[in-house]
Design an enzyme around this catalytic site. Structure first.
Site, PDB file in Angstrom:
ATOM      1  CE  LYS A 207       1.332 -30.052  33.230  1.00  0.00           C
ATOM      2  NZ  LYS A 207       1.624 -30.321  31.620  1.00  0.00           N
TER       3      LYS A 207
ATOM      4  CE1 TYR B 158      -0.591 -35.040  33.840  1.00  0.00           C
ATOM      5  CE2 TYR B 158       1.625 -34.805  34.669  1.00  0.00           C
ATOM      6  CZ  TYR B 158       0.760 -34.656  34.429  1.00  0.00           C
ATOM      7  OH  TYR B 158       0.787 -32.769  34.096  1.00  0.00           O
TER       8      TYR B 158
ATOM      9  CG  ASN C 223       0.999 -27.927  28.720  1.00  0.00           C
ATOM     10  OD1 ASN C 223       1.647 -28.428  29.887  1.00  0.00           O
ATOM     11  ND2 ASN C 223       0.641 -29.203  28.489  1.00  0.00           N
TER      12      ASN C 223
ATOM     13  CG  HIS D 291      -3.627 -30.568  35.024  1.00  0.00           C
ATOM     14  ND1 HIS D 291      -3.056 -31.519  34.630  1.00  0.00           N
ATOM     15  CD2 HIS D 291      -4.209 -30.586  36.340  1.00  0.00           C
ATOM     16  CE1 HIS D 291      -4.702 -32.409  34.394  1.00  0.00           C
ATOM     17  NE2 HIS D 291      -4.730 -32.006  35.657  1.00  0.00           N
TER      18      HIS D 291
ATOM     19  CD  GLU E  77      -6.786 -34.564  37.371  1.00  0.00           C
ATOM     20  OE1 GLU E  77      -6.860 -35.261  36.783  1.00  0.00           O
ATOM     21  OE2 GLU E  77      -6.961 -32.948  37.514  1.00  0.00           O
TER      22      GLU E  77
END
Ligand code: IDP
Ligand code: MG
Length: 149
Positions: A9, A49, A112, A115, A126
């Site tokens: 990310k 998402y 965080n 992913h 995905e």
């Protein structure tokens, strides 16, 4: 062979952790079959998402993932979907075990770092959302016989 979708990310990119994160997947013995640095569109982020659309953090999640470049990858290997989730660690970095990526480098659930697909079917969805067929490679590592019995 099983494949999973992994994305570093914008916080991971900004913090200079791209090399460290890739190193961990390589060192484990997984095979990199697709990779690109990409600026995610709002449309793509919302699709990615989609399962979280009704959650209170959806808007900030989409804002964050579109806030800077992301390193999108596809990794291949035996049991890679579940194993990658273990390498990544629990969603909230404060409770992720030390030794995991989130446990070693993160503090806040909204920062965080990475992913990883949560199931084989999610990984297929995905990978197709993030990569075209031409962007993915099929190859065998010359050390595969030292990784697989
Ligand atoms: P995962 O990334 O470990 O699979 P998910 O539950 O799928 O976790 O949530 C997707 C992402 O949404 C998380 O990685 C995190 O960045 C963010 N997120 C999840 N729960 C919260 C929350 O309670 N507050 C803020 N952000 C959250
Ligand atoms: Mg998830």
């Amino acid at each position: 062979m099983e494949r999973t979708f992994i994305a570093i990310k914008p916080d991971g990119v900004q913090r200079g952790l791209v090399g460290e994160i890739i190193r961990r997947f390589e060192a484990k013995g997984f095979l990199l079959v697709g990779m690109k640095l990409t600026q995610v569109s709002r449309e793509q982020a919302e699709k990615h998402y989609d399962v979280h659309r009704e959650r209170p953090f959806f808007e900030s999640l989409v804002n964050f993932i579109t806030s800077g470049p992301v390193v999108a990858m596809v990794w291949e290997g035996k049991g890679v979907v579940a194993s990658a989730r273990k390498l990544i660690g629990a969603t909230n970095p404060l409770t992720s075990e030390p030794g995991t990526i989130r446990g070693d480098f993160g503090v806040d659930v909204g920062r965080n770092l990475i992913h990883g697909s949560d199931a084989i079917e999610t990984a297929e969805r995905e990978i197709n959302l993030w990569f075209s067929q031409e962007e993915l490679t099929t190859w065998e590592s010359s050390v595969s016989s030292w990784l697989y019995e």
